[in-house]
Design a protein around this motif. Structure first.
Motif, PDB file in Angstrom:
ATOM      1  N   GLU A 149       0.860  -1.185   0.000  1.00  0.00           N
ATOM      2  CA  GLU A 149       0.000   0.000   0.000  1.00  0.00           C
ATOM      3  C   GLU A 149       0.890   1.227   0.000  1.00  0.00           C
ATOM      4  O   GLU A 149       2.061   1.144   0.355  1.00  0.00           O
ATOM      5  CB  GLU A 149      -0.870   0.029   1.256  1.00  0.00           C
ATOM      6  CG  GLU A 149      -1.771  -1.160   1.426  1.00  0.00           C
ATOM      7  CD  GLU A 149      -2.476  -1.150   2.780  1.00  0.00           C
ATOM      8  OE1 GLU A 149      -2.026  -0.412   3.687  1.00  0.00           O
ATOM      9  OE2 GLU A 149      -3.463  -1.878   2.922  1.00  0.00           O
ATOM     10  N   ARG A 150       0.321   2.342  -0.356  1.00  0.00           N
ATOM     11  CA  ARG A 150       1.033   3.629  -0.324  1.00  0.00           C
ATOM     12  C   ARG A 150       2.377   3.571  -1.045  1.00  0.00           C
ATOM     13  O   ARG A 150       3.401   4.024  -0.526  1.00  0.00           O
ATOM     14  CB  ARG A 150       1.201   4.123   1.104  1.00  0.00           C
ATOM     15  CG  ARG A 150      -0.134   4.407   1.772  1.00  0.00           C
ATOM     16  CD  ARG A 150       0.047   5.014   3.118  1.00  0.00           C
ATOM     17  NE  ARG A 150       0.410   3.984   4.077  1.00  0.00           N
ATOM     18  CZ  ARG A 150       0.229   4.073   5.363  1.00  0.00           C
ATOM     19  NH1 ARG A 150      -0.286   5.138   5.877  1.00  0.00           N
ATOM     20  NH2 ARG A 150       0.581   3.089   6.161  1.00  0.00           N
ATOM     21  N   LEU A 151       2.373   3.031  -2.235  1.00  0.00           N
ATOM     22  CA  LEU A 151       3.578   2.948  -3.065  1.00  0.00           C
ATOM     23  C   LEU A 151       3.937   4.351  -3.548  1.00  0.00           C
ATOM     24  O   LEU A 151       3.115   5.003  -4.189  1.00  0.00           O
ATOM     25  CB  LEU A 151       3.301   2.013  -4.240  1.00  0.00           C
ATOM     26  CG  LEU A 151       4.479   1.513  -5.044  1.00  0.00           C
ATOM     27  CD1 LEU A 151       5.296   0.524  -4.221  1.00  0.00           C
ATOM     28  CD2 LEU A 151       4.002   0.831  -6.303  1.00  0.00           C
ATOM     29  N   ARG A 152       5.141   4.795  -3.208  1.00  0.00           N
ATOM     30  CA  ARG A 152       5.563   6.148  -3.572  1.00  0.00           C
ATOM     31  C   ARG A 152       6.942   6.121  -4.232  1.00  0.00           C
ATOM     32  O   ARG A 152       7.850   5.454  -3.737  1.00  0.00           O
ATOM     33  CB  ARG A 152       5.631   7.019  -2.324  1.00  0.00           C
ATOM     34  CG  ARG A 152       4.266   7.265  -1.725  1.00  0.00           C
ATOM     35  CD  ARG A 152       4.318   8.352  -0.669  1.00  0.00           C
ATOM     36  NE  ARG A 152       2.968   8.697  -0.259  1.00  0.00           N
ATOM     37  CZ  ARG A 152       2.329   8.143   0.767  1.00  0.00           C
ATOM     38  NH1 ARG A 152       2.918   7.204   1.470  1.00  0.00           N
ATOM     39  NH2 ARG A 152       1.103   8.518   1.070  1.00  0.00           N
ATOM     40  N   THR A 192       9.061   3.417  -2.155  1.00  0.00           N
ATOM     41  CA  THR A 192       8.785   2.971  -0.793  1.00  0.00           C
ATOM     42  C   THR A 192       7.332   2.524  -0.767  1.00  0.00           C
ATOM     43  O   THR A 192       6.519   2.956  -1.588  1.00  0.00           O
ATOM     44  CB  THR A 192       8.991   4.074   0.261  1.00  0.00           C
ATOM     45  OG1 THR A 192       8.128   5.171  -0.028  1.00  0.00           O
ATOM     46  CG2 THR A 192      10.435   4.521   0.329  1.00  0.00           C
ATOM     47  N   ALA A 193       7.028   1.648   0.169  1.00  0.00           N
ATOM     48  CA  ALA A 193       5.657   1.167   0.325  1.00  0.00           C
ATOM     49  C   ALA A 193       5.492   0.610   1.727  1.00  0.00           C
ATOM     50  O   ALA A 193       6.465   0.402   2.460  1.00  0.00           O
ATOM     51  CB  ALA A 193       5.344   0.088  -0.710  1.00  0.00           C
ATOM     52  N   ARG A 194       4.253   0.341   2.056  1.00  0.00           N
ATOM     53  CA  ARG A 194       3.929  -0.293   3.338  1.00  0.00           C
ATOM     54  C   ARG A 194       3.349  -1.665   3.054  1.00  0.00           C
ATOM     55  O   ARG A 194       2.543  -1.831   2.134  1.00  0.00           O
ATOM     56  CB  ARG A 194       2.924   0.552   4.095  1.00  0.00           C
ATOM     57  CG  ARG A 194       2.598  -0.022   5.453  1.00  0.00           C
ATOM     58  CD  ARG A 194       1.701   0.927   6.200  1.00  0.00           C
ATOM     59  NE  ARG A 194       1.232   0.292   7.403  1.00  0.00           N
ATOM     60  CZ  ARG A 194       1.415   0.788   8.607  1.00  0.00           C
ATOM     61  NH1 ARG A 194       2.033   1.922   8.761  1.00  0.00           N
ATOM     62  NH2 ARG A 194       0.946   0.158   9.660  1.00  0.00           N
ATOM     63  N   GLU A 223       1.692  -5.104   5.125  1.00  0.00           N
ATOM     64  CA  GLU A 223       1.135  -5.541   6.408  1.00  0.00           C
ATOM     65  C   GLU A 223       1.417  -7.011   6.714  1.00  0.00           C
ATOM     66  O   GLU A 223       1.751  -7.363   7.827  1.00  0.00           O
ATOM     67  CB  GLU A 223      -0.385  -5.328   6.410  1.00  0.00           C
ATOM     68  CG  GLU A 223      -0.807  -3.880   6.251  1.00  0.00           C
ATOM     69  CD  GLU A 223      -0.761  -3.093   7.544  1.00  0.00           C
ATOM     70  OE1 GLU A 223      -0.906  -3.704   8.606  1.00  0.00           O
ATOM     71  OE2 GLU A 223      -0.581  -1.871   7.472  1.00  0.00           O
TER      72      GLU A 223
END
Length: 153
Positions: A80-83, A103-105, A107
């Protein structure tokens, strides 16, 4: 036997890229879990270093889509939140490569695919193992602001 075949195919690919001097496009993703630990993988081919998950960008695929796909395929981790972070150039392995870093998150717990990746784990940034690749250590230092971002991978 499977590992020997993968190593052989990896060497063939490296030779073809070196001879043909092809341009390639790839991605690497710094995936952090909620505890701030970084996901690293050990590939079944090449050296036994731990590296950031990633791979090639498919035809008509965006770098971001390729990053999410590669992490999911190699480790089973949905990001998630791939930047985007930076773009680098590499001539390692005889190729002319453009590498997009994100960068990413993530879980869920990683599970290596067992084909390309033999190990996938989250590590605290302040206690990384000794066998992390030099390029990965440079990206971590850049991420932490400990050194300027280099154009070279």
């Amino acid at each position: 036997m499977k590992n020997a075949v993968i190593q052989f195919l990896y060497r063939c690919r490296r030779l073809a890229l070196r001879v043909l001097r092809l341009k390639t496009r790839g991605v690497k993703v710094m995936v952090f879990n909620p505890a701030g630990e970084l996901l690293l993988v050990r590939n079944a081919y090449g050296k036994s270093h731990l590296v950031l998950p990633g791979g090639g960008i498919g035809f008509r695929e965006s770098p971001a889509d390729a990053g999410a796909r590669e992490v999911r395929e190699e480790t089973g981790v949905a990001v998630e939140r791939l930047r985007p972070v930076s773009v680098h150039r590499s001539q390692a392995e005889g190729k002319r490569d453009t590498i997009h870093l994100f960068t990413a998150r993530g879980e869920n717990e990683p599970h290596p695919d067992g084909v390309e990746v033999t190990e996938a784990r989250f590590f605290p940034l302040d206690s990384l193992p000794d066998n992390v690749s030099k390029a990965t250590l440079r990206r971590i230092a850049e991420y932490r602001g400990e050194q300027p971002v280099s154009e070279s991978w």
